[in-house]
Design an enzyme around this catalytic site. Structure first.
Site, PDB file in Angstrom:
ATOM      1  N   SER A  73       0.845  -1.204   0.000  1.00 46.82           N
ATOM      2  CA  SER A  73       0.000   0.000   0.000  1.00 46.82           C
ATOM      3  C   SER A  73       0.874   1.245   0.000  1.00 46.82           C
ATOM      4  CB  SER A  73      -0.900   0.009   1.227  1.00 46.82           C
ATOM      5  OG  SER A  73      -1.449   1.314   1.386  1.00 46.82           O
ATOM      6  N   HIS A 111      -1.341  -1.291  -4.207  1.00 47.43           N
ATOM      7  CA  HIS A 111      -2.591  -0.969  -3.509  1.00 47.43           C
ATOM      8  C   HIS A 111      -2.652   0.536  -3.262  1.00 47.43           C
ATOM      9  CE1 HIS A 111      -6.033  -2.131  -0.929  1.00 47.43           C
ATOM     10  NE2 HIS A 111      -5.629  -1.166  -0.120  1.00 47.43           N
ATOM     11  N   ASP A 168      -4.902   3.596  -1.616  1.00 53.88           N
ATOM     12  CA  ASP A 168      -5.971   3.883  -0.652  1.00 53.88           C
ATOM     13  C   ASP A 168      -6.521   5.288  -0.853  1.00 53.88           C
ATOM     14  OD1 ASP A 168      -6.123   1.501   1.039  1.00 53.88           O
ATOM     15  OD2 ASP A 168      -4.042   1.973   1.525  1.00 53.88           O
ATOM     16  N   MET A 208      -9.178   7.985   0.445  1.00 50.56           N
ATOM     17  CA  MET A 208     -10.004   8.321   1.623  1.00 50.56           C
ATOM     18  C   MET A 208     -10.587   9.714   1.452  1.00 50.56           C
ATOM     19  SD  MET A 208      -7.382   7.066   4.552  1.00 50.56           S
ATOM     20  CE  MET A 208      -6.633   5.440   4.531  1.00 50.56           C
ATOM     21  N   HIS A 213      -8.573   1.024  -3.688  1.00 48.87           N
ATOM     22  CA  HIS A 213      -9.484   0.777  -2.567  1.00 48.87           C
ATOM     23  C   HIS A 213     -10.165   2.099  -2.222  1.00 48.87           C
ATOM     24  CE1 HIS A 213      -9.651  -0.316   2.045  1.00 48.87           C
ATOM     25  NE2 HIS A 213     -10.849  -0.212   1.502  1.00 48.87           N
ATOM     26  N   MET A 238     -12.307   4.254  -0.142  1.00 56.83           N
ATOM     27  CA  MET A 238     -12.950   4.448   1.161  1.00 56.83           C
ATOM     28  C   MET A 238     -13.689   5.773   1.080  1.00 56.83           C
ATOM     29  SD  MET A 238      -9.775   3.070   3.446  1.00 56.83           S
ATOM     30  CE  MET A 238      -8.654   3.195   2.071  1.00 56.83           C
ATOM     31  N   MET A 285     -11.266  -6.065   5.633  1.00 54.72           N
ATOM     32  CA  MET A 285     -10.513  -5.113   6.444  1.00 54.72           C
ATOM     33  C   MET A 285     -10.139  -5.767   7.775  1.00 54.72           C
ATOM     34  SD  MET A 285     -10.161  -2.601   4.491  1.00 54.72           S
ATOM     35  CE  MET A 285      -9.133  -1.762   5.697  1.00 54.72           C
ATOM     36  N   PHE A 305      -6.581   4.618   8.454  1.00 58.49           N
ATOM     37  CA  PHE A 305      -5.192   4.904   8.797  1.00 58.49           C
ATOM     38  C   PHE A 305      -4.314   3.676   8.579  1.00 58.49           C
ATOM     39  CE2 PHE A 305      -8.032   7.469  11.350  1.00 58.49           C
ATOM     40  CZ  PHE A 305      -7.523   8.756  11.146  1.00 58.49           C
ATOM     41  N   ASP A 341      -6.502  -6.601   4.363  1.00 59.72           N
ATOM     42  CA  ASP A 341      -5.976  -5.235   4.377  1.00 59.72           C
ATOM     43  C   ASP A 341      -5.956  -4.653   5.784  1.00 59.72           C
ATOM     44  OD1 ASP A 341      -5.170  -2.700   3.732  1.00 59.72           O
ATOM     45  OD2 ASP A 341      -6.976  -2.158   2.620  1.00 59.72           O
ATOM     46  N   GLY A 342      -4.739  -4.446   6.297  1.00 61.95           N
ATOM     47  CA  GLY A 342      -4.565  -3.767   7.583  1.00 61.95           C
ATOM     48  C   GLY A 342      -3.745  -4.574   8.573  1.00 61.95           C
ATOM     49  N   SER A 350       2.714  -0.313   6.188  1.00 62.07           N
ATOM     50  CA  SER A 350       3.823  -0.014   7.106  1.00 62.07           C
ATOM     51  C   SER A 350       4.867  -1.124   7.130  1.00 62.07           C
ATOM     52  CB  SER A 350       3.294   0.156   8.531  1.00 62.07           C
ATOM     53  OG  SER A 350       2.134   0.913   8.521  1.00 62.07           O
TER      54      SER A 350
HETATM   55  C1  DX5 Z   1      -6.343   1.297   5.867  1.00 66.82           C
HETATM   56  C2  DX5 Z   1      -5.913   1.038   4.440  1.00 66.82           C
HETATM   57  C3  DX5 Z   1      -4.803   0.091   4.318  1.00 66.82           C
HETATM   58  C4  DX5 Z   1      -3.510   0.569   4.923  1.00 66.82           C
HETATM   59  C5  DX5 Z   1      -2.748  -0.629   5.343  1.00 66.82           C
HETATM   60  O1  DX5 Z   1      -7.463   2.102   5.883  1.00 66.82           O
HETATM   61  O2  DX5 Z   1      -7.004   0.516   3.690  1.00 66.82           O
HETATM   62  O3  DX5 Z   1      -4.581  -0.303   2.973  1.00 66.82           O
HETATM   63  O4  DX5 Z   1      -2.729   1.321   4.040  1.00 66.82           O
HETATM   64  O5  DX5 Z   1      -1.650  -0.177   6.042  1.00 66.82           O
HETATM   65  P1  DX5 Z   1      -0.924  -1.070   7.128  1.00 66.82           P
HETATM   66  O6  DX5 Z   1      -0.368  -2.264   6.397  1.00 66.82           O
HETATM   67  O7  DX5 Z   1       0.125  -0.141   7.647  1.00 66.82           O
HETATM   68  O8  DX5 Z   1      -1.936  -1.454   8.147  1.00 66.82           O
HETATM   69 ZN    ZN Z   2      -6.555  -0.388   1.643  1.00 65.64          ZN
END
Ligand code: DX5
Ligand code: ZN
Length: 220
Positions: A9, A34, A36, A38, A67, A69, A138, A144, A176-177, A199
């Protein structure tokens, strides 16, 4: 058991060096990138939007897994397809007419994904599973990066896998997460096909070898 697809991501990348980080992903064993998105409404955070997505696309040599959101995602599906998305995931919780949204994504030539929040029961997908190319489970509350993996996810992966098998569907399961090298083998064993990692990849000393390590993990 197949090897998982790895989808780093870029939310955890260095936005001031996004081209460098995308080129690192190109050279790595990552399968997808990936992205994200938001909107500060569906989730309590704003990431980035279409121009950044287009900029990543200019350098990306791997499929972009977008993705969304965001609330009322139908409004932006075509724009994200045009910005380079190959996989487009909308949130179950953000779609009043999920079946219509899925058909729309497919009509745009993209793979149709549905993301589900930790509190959403996967059985709610029973009537649409045959139309879904990918379910993004998720394993944190979206909004985040860098959050702690929710352990209840393993149970949901097993339930979802059963639902897919029972319906003769070929839906991929993406997690994811909070994914890392400790939970990844357990997730694969439970039935996961695609692992998103933000991360864990980008904050590691050597992101390319971290991706290779995730790719080579064996289910327990
Ligand atoms: C969270 C995102 C994830 C996020 C994952 O809302 O959808 O894709 O970037 O990050 P990590 O691997 O750090 O949890
Ligand atoms: Zn994501």
């Amino acid at each position: 058991m197949n090897t998982p697809l790895i989808a780093p991501s870029v939310l955890a990348a260095d936005f001031a060096n996004i081209r460098r980080d995308v080129e690192m992903l190109n050279e790595s064993q990552a399968d997808w990138i990936h992205i994200d998105i938001m909107d500060g409404m569906f989730v309590p955070n704003i990431s980035f939007g279409l121009p950044v997505c287009e900029a990543i696309k200019r350098h990306a040599k791997k499929p972009m897994d977008v993705h969304l959101m965001i609330e009322q995602p139908d409004r932006y599906l075509e724009a994200f397809r045009d910005a380079g998305a190959e996989v487009l995931s909308v949130h179950y919780e953000a779609c009043t007419h999920l079946h219509r949204s899925l058909q729309y994504i497919k009509s745009l030539g993209c793979k149709a994904g549905v993301a589900v929040n930790p509190h959403t029961n996967v059985q709610l997908l029973e009537d649409t599973i045959g139309d879904i190319d990918l379910v993004c489970l998720m394993s944190v509350n979206p909004g985040f990066g860098g959050q702690k993996f929710i352990e209840n996810t393993y149970k949901k992966v097993r339930q979802l896998k059963q639902l897919i098998v029972d319906n003769g569907a070929s839906t991929l399961i993406e997690i994811d997460g909070g994914v890392n090298s400790t939970n990844a083998p357990l997730l694969m064993e439970a039935g996961a096909d695609v692992l998103v990692a933000g991360s864990f990849v980008f904050k590691s000393e050597d992101p390319k070898s971290t991706i290779a390590d995730l790719k080579s993990l064996q289910p327990v």
